[in-house]
Design a protein around this motif. Structure first.
Motif, short mmCIF file in Angstrom:
data_model
loop_
_atom_site.label_atom_id
_atom_site.label_comp_id
_atom_site.label_asym_id
_atom_site.label_seq_id
_atom_site.Cartn_x
_atom_site.Cartn_y
_atom_site.Cartn_z
N ALA A 196 11.01 -15.13 3.57
CA ALA A 196 10.85 -14.90 2.14
C ALA A 196 10.10 -13.60 1.86
O ALA A 196 10.27 -13.01 0.80
CB ALA A 196 10.14 -16.07 1.49
N VAL A 197 9.23 -13.15 2.79
CA VAL A 197 8.59 -11.85 2.60
C VAL A 197 9.65 -10.80 2.85
O VAL A 197 10.24 -10.79 3.93
CB VAL A 197 7.43 -11.65 3.59
N PRO A 198 9.93 -9.94 1.88
CA PRO A 198 10.97 -8.94 2.11
C PRO A 198 10.66 -8.13 3.38
O PRO A 198 9.55 -7.65 3.56
CB PRO A 198 10.90 -8.07 0.87
N ARG A 199 11.67 -8.03 4.26
CA ARG A 199 11.45 -7.39 5.56
C ARG A 199 10.98 -5.95 5.41
O ARG A 199 10.20 -5.45 6.19
CB ARG A 199 12.75 -7.39 6.37
N LEU A 200 11.50 -5.32 4.37
CA LEU A 200 11.17 -3.92 4.16
C LEU A 200 9.67 -3.71 4.03
O LEU A 200 9.11 -2.72 4.52
CB LEU A 200 11.88 -3.46 2.88
N VAL A 215 3.42 -14.27 -1.30
CA VAL A 215 2.57 -13.39 -2.12
C VAL A 215 1.24 -13.14 -1.42
O VAL A 215 0.75 -12.01 -1.36
CB VAL A 215 2.36 -14.01 -3.51
N SER A 216 0.66 -14.21 -0.85
CA SER A 216 -0.63 -14.05 -0.18
C SER A 216 -0.51 -13.12 1.02
O SER A 216 -1.36 -12.24 1.24
CB SER A 216 -1.16 -15.40 0.28
N ILE A 217 0.56 -13.30 1.81
CA ILE A 217 0.74 -12.43 2.99
C ILE A 217 0.84 -10.98 2.55
O ILE A 217 0.18 -10.10 3.10
CB ILE A 217 2.01 -12.84 3.76
N THR A 218 1.65 -10.74 1.50
CA THR A 218 1.79 -9.38 1.00
C THR A 218 0.45 -8.82 0.56
O THR A 218 0.10 -7.68 0.87
CB THR A 218 2.77 -9.33 -0.18
N PHE A 274 -0.89 -3.91 -6.82
CA PHE A 274 -0.46 -4.90 -7.81
C PHE A 274 1.01 -4.75 -8.16
O PHE A 274 1.69 -5.72 -8.42
CB PHE A 274 -1.33 -4.81 -9.06
N LEU A 275 1.49 -3.49 -8.17
CA LEU A 275 2.90 -3.29 -8.47
C LEU A 275 3.76 -3.93 -7.38
O LEU A 275 4.73 -4.64 -7.66
CB LEU A 275 3.20 -1.79 -8.59
N LEU A 276 3.38 -3.68 -6.11
CA LEU A 276 4.14 -4.28 -5.02
C LEU A 276 4.13 -5.80 -5.12
O LEU A 276 5.16 -6.46 -5.00
CB LEU A 276 3.55 -3.84 -3.67
N GLU A 277 2.93 -6.35 -5.35
CA GLU A 277 2.84 -7.81 -5.41
C GLU A 277 3.66 -8.36 -6.58
O GLU A 277 4.28 -9.42 -6.47
CB GLU A 277 1.37 -8.24 -5.51
N GLY A 278 3.68 -7.62 -7.70
CA GLY A 278 4.51 -8.04 -8.83
C GLY A 278 5.97 -8.12 -8.46
O GLY A 278 6.66 -9.10 -8.75
N VAL A 279 6.45 -7.08 -7.75
CA VAL A 279 7.84 -7.07 -7.34
C VAL A 279 8.12 -8.22 -6.38
O VAL A 279 9.14 -8.90 -6.47
CB VAL A 279 8.20 -5.72 -6.69
N VAL A 280 7.18 -8.44 -5.44
CA VAL A 280 7.37 -9.52 -4.47
C VAL A 280 7.43 -10.87 -5.18
O VAL A 280 8.24 -11.73 -4.82
CB VAL A 280 6.26 -9.50 -3.40
N LEU A 287 9.78 -6.75 15.91
CA LEU A 287 8.93 -7.82 15.41
C LEU A 287 9.50 -8.45 14.15
O LEU A 287 8.98 -9.45 13.67
CB LEU A 287 7.53 -7.28 15.13
N ILE A 288 10.55 -7.86 13.59
CA ILE A 288 11.11 -8.39 12.36
C ILE A 288 12.44 -9.10 12.59
O ILE A 288 12.74 -10.09 11.94
CB ILE A 288 11.26 -7.25 11.34
N GLU A 289 13.20 -8.61 13.55
CA GLU A 289 14.56 -9.11 13.70
C GLU A 289 14.66 -10.41 14.51
O GLU A 289 15.75 -10.87 14.77
CB GLU A 289 15.45 -8.03 14.34
N TRP A 290 13.54 -10.97 14.92
CA TRP A 290 13.63 -12.14 15.81
C TRP A 290 13.88 -13.45 15.08
O TRP A 290 14.20 -14.45 15.70
CB TRP A 290 12.36 -12.27 16.66
#
Lengths: 294, 299
Positions: free
Chosen positions: B121-125, A9-12, A260-266, B166-169
């Protein structure tokens, strides 16, 4: 575990705030005072760090924040409205993928070296090689437009679920079938299977009672990510079949800078992922008695 | 006992491997030389809108009356370039990361693998979309300012290659690390270390050569994955943009041409068949290579 969720979440959050462009940049330049008022209203005021800590504070109270694109709706409302639709479709697709994949893979493994096995495995490799945005329109073309059996798209009764669920499940049926087959073949060669056969068990009982449980381990570890993916919606399938789910939020909220919407989905996605992976870990010792949790 | 080279073993696996190789050679040659060999008239916009397949236009024509075969072949150039270049980037990052993580072991390994887990865990998209959205205009202006305006049209391709690479590695890093952990426990590494060889020498002389098989297998399997990702982005309108074409952008156009009023099926079927045949061949070859080179690998 919770750490993974928190970090994701933080990265996003920081990726989103760090990316150029903001939610209030439109073609028309806004007055500085108007922009400042909007930023305050939508919690976009202050430095990225201040926004982040304020966001975490609201999260603790279960408040996912406002949406900057759908101005009079909160993220909670948007997700409450769309996630059930996505989850229904995703749940059906998940059941299809799991049952279909395991059956197909198990069937292929018990017919090692026959033309049926080769055919089944080639078909599943093909299904992995075709993107869903090709299978979707093709299914529509054949079953909705030419044969007229099913609706082209939309959301309603059971008949609206069939084509999207098949489209969504297709590649995963294939992937699970391949996973099951390889794992079954490996287990079939193990000593305890020979023992089971030697004591005169019928072949189907050997497979169903002894082999299947152990062979399902790699499949079970794949089910966590799969379910998290399917339940949060797929933009491709939902766009093609015109389904009012949450899949589109992923892509659209990034393009609209709707943070916020993106973070909610994540958050929903990661929480599901983490929780389901935990369930899978707990299922291992139950499936394979040789495994003990530490 | 006769020893066979991996190549001979691969060919001995039967007709399907040969068919895959032939498909790949044909698609590559057609992509490289095809567009130049086609008559001038095929490349241009014409009045023959949405013409169904014929002798003159074997794949039919599209909205602008362009020959679809020509579009599919130029799309093949873009898709294959993105796929191969993206996979190579993933391969370099993944191998280096996995090597270091596995070889260092202990706490370093723990931290490095935890990072991989978080990135999974971060969606790649999301990472992809943010990269495309954020850097597109920057790279465009950068290219225009530094005397390469001709390259501006290719900026999307550059971004796609970089961000997909940078994502597929991640998977590659995990697999290489696992192999290094297994290799490290073997006596020849201990011998090299007790002889006083440097870490660098052990990594490059002893570990890397033993990883070649696994790495080639996953390189082969990463190419179709990157091509599929690119097509997905192009389908969403974030990848290659008109007038350029990739398989994904052609498929997106084709998918839109399916509607209740009139279905121009060839716009979808021919790009889909070309792309699927290529991906199928690559996946099949990767599988066969894995059986030959990496007998104990996870499948």
């Amino acid at each position: 575990m919770g750490l993974v969720l928190f970090c994701a979440v933080s990265i996003t959050f920081f990726l989103m705030r760090g990316a150029p462009g903001g939610p209030f940049d439109r073609e028309r330049e806004l007055l500085p005072s108007v922009k400042a008022a909007l930023e305050t209203k939508f919690h976009y005021d202050g430095t990225a760090w201040q926004q982040y800590t304020a966001y975490l504070g609201r999260l603790v109270h279960g408040d996912l924040g406002p949406s900057t694109r759908y101005r009079n709706r909160t993220v909670n409302e948007l997700l409450a409205q769309t996630l059930p639709v996505s989850a229904t479709l995703g749940g059906v697709a998940f059941a299809l993928a799991t049952v279909g994949g395991v059956t197909l893979g198990g069937w292929a493994a018990t017919r090692r070296g026959t033309a049926a096995e080769t055919g089944a495995m080639l078909a599943s490799l093909l299904a992995i090689s075709i993107p869903t945005f090709v299978t979707g329109p093709l299914l529509i073309l054949v079953f909705a437009l030419w044969l007229g059996w099913l609706p082209v798209g939309g959301w309603g009764g059971l008949e609206y679920l069939i084509l999207p669920a098949i489209t969504l499940a297709g590649p995963y049926v294939a992937y699970i079938a391949r996973l099951t087959r390889t794992s079954m073949l490996e287990v079939l060669g193990q000593d305890f299977v020979r023992t089971a056969r030697a004591k005169g068990l019928a072949e189907w009982r050997v497979v169903s009672k002894h082999v299947a449980r152990v062979a399902l381990l790699p499949v079970v570890s794949f089910l966590g990510p799969l379910a998290a993916n399917l339940l949060t919606g797929s933009i491709v399938v939902e766009t093609i079949f015109n389904i009012p789910g949450a899949g589109g939020f992923f892509v659209n909220s990034i393009q609209n800078r709707d943070g916020f919407l993106l973070e909610g989905v994540v958050i929903v996605y990661c929480a599901l992922l983490v929780f389901l992976n935990l369930l899978a870990d707990l299922a291992y010792p139950w499936l394979d008695r040789r495994i003990k949790l530490k | 006992m006769r020893t066979h080279s991996p190549w001979q073993k691969l060919l001995a696996r039967g007709g399907a491997v040969r068919v895959s190789l032939i498909v790949l050679v044909i698609v590559t040659l057609a992509a490289v030389f095809g567009p130049a060999l086609m008559p001038e008239s095929a490349r241009e916009v014409s009045a023959a809108q949405f013409a169904p397949p014929s002798w003159e236009h074997p794949f039919g024509t599209d909205l602008h009356g362009q020959d679809l075969l020509f579009r599919v072949l130029s799309g093949a150039r873009v898709s294959l370039t993105v796929g191969i270049a993206g996979a190579l980037i993933a391969f370099f990052i993944g191998t280096a990361y996995g090597l270091v993580s596995g070889y260092a072991g202990g706490r370093t390994d723990g931290v490095m693998m935890r990072i991989v887990e978080i990135l999974y865990a971060v969606p790649r998209l999301i990472i992809l979309l943010i990269a495309v959205n954020a850097f597109d205009s920057r790279i465009k202006t950068g290219l225009a300012e530094f005397g390469a305006p001709a390259l501006v049209a290719y900026s999307r391709i550059v971004i796609l290659i970089l961000s997909l690479g940078l994502i597929e590695w991640l998977t590659m890093a995990r697999i290489v690390r696992g192999q290094v952990l297994a290799l490290k426990a073997q006596t020849f590494v201990l011998a090299a270390r007790s002889l006083g060889q440097s870490h660098w020498k052990i990594l490059t002389r002893h570990l890397l050569p033993n990883l070649v098989g696994v790495v080639i297998v996953y390189l082969t399997l990463t190419v179709p994955a990157v091509i599929l990702d690119e097509s997905f982005l192009s389908f969403l309108g974030l990848g290659i943009q008109a007038p350029q074409a990739s398989w994904g952008s052609l498929l997106a156009d084709g998918a839109q041409a399916i509607n209740p009023i009139k279905s121009y099926w060839w716009l979808l079927v021919f790009p889909a068949a070309t792309m699927s045949a290529t991906l199928l061949a690559l996946n099949f070859l990767g599988d066969a290579l894995r059986d030959v080179l990496d007998p104990r690998g996870e499948r």
